[in-house]
Design a protein around this motif. Structure first.
Motif, short mmCIF file in Angstrom:
data_model
loop_
_atom_site.label_atom_id
_atom_site.label_comp_id
_atom_site.label_asym_id
_atom_site.label_seq_id
_atom_site.Cartn_x
_atom_site.Cartn_y
_atom_site.Cartn_z
N VAL A 30 0.80 -1.19 0.08
CA VAL A 30 0.19 0.05 0.09
C VAL A 30 0.81 1.37 0.07
CG1 VAL A 30 -2.13 -0.99 1.02
CG2 VAL A 30 -0.36 -0.02 2.48
N THR A 38 -4.82 -0.30 -2.48
CA THR A 38 -5.14 0.58 -1.71
C THR A 38 -5.64 -0.10 -0.12
OG1 THR A 38 -7.50 0.63 -2.24
CG2 THR A 38 -5.96 2.16 -3.21
N THR A 49 -7.07 -7.26 -2.85
CA THR A 49 -6.76 -5.84 -2.66
C THR A 49 -7.66 -5.10 -3.21
OG1 THR A 49 -5.70 -5.83 -4.57
CG2 THR A 49 -3.98 -6.43 -2.84
#
Length: 129
Positions: A30, A38, A49
């Motif tokens: 991230v 994110t 993810t």
């Protein structure tokens, strides 16, 4: 029609083993792989993810001494994209090399994807400087 590939790389003034160890840690994604993650959650050997495309599944190559961080990304529509990513020994430390494949993208989209990968690799370099 042969699909075009473009190799995007940056040199990081750190030992290749250090760069590899940092880059392969899911929790670190991230902070540098904005094009991919994110938010990261583990699901067995895979990572889930939250990406700009929606939730994707990521499976990295097993831990290895060769700097191979290749990973398959399964997109929300089920398409699997293989992403070659390597950390190579370089005279100035490490070279991180990502291969971007066109995969039918327009010129503008392919250039945008390459620019996003370069931005991610520059972020990685900045974190390890």
């Amino acid at each position: 029609m042969i699909e075009e590939s473009r190799h995007i790389s940056v040199v990081i003034e750190r030992p290749a083993a250090d760069v590899y160890a940092f880059a392969r840690e899911p929790e670190n994604l991230v902070s540098w792989a904005a094009g991919l993650a994110t938010g990261v959650r583990r699901d067995g050997d895979d990572l889930l993810t939250d990406s700009p495309m929606g939730e994707v599944r990521v499976r990295f190559a097993p831990d290895n001494p060769f700097g191979v961080l290749d990973h398959d990304v399964t997109l929300p529509d089920g398409t699997v994209v293989n992403n070659p990513l390597r950390v190579l020994t370089h005279p100035d430390g490490a070279e991180v090399l990502f291969t971007v494949r066109r995969l039918g993208a327009s010129d503008a989209d392919f250039d945008r994807d390459c620019a996003m990968v370069l931005a991610d690799l520059e972020r990685l370099r900045g974190l390890l400087a």
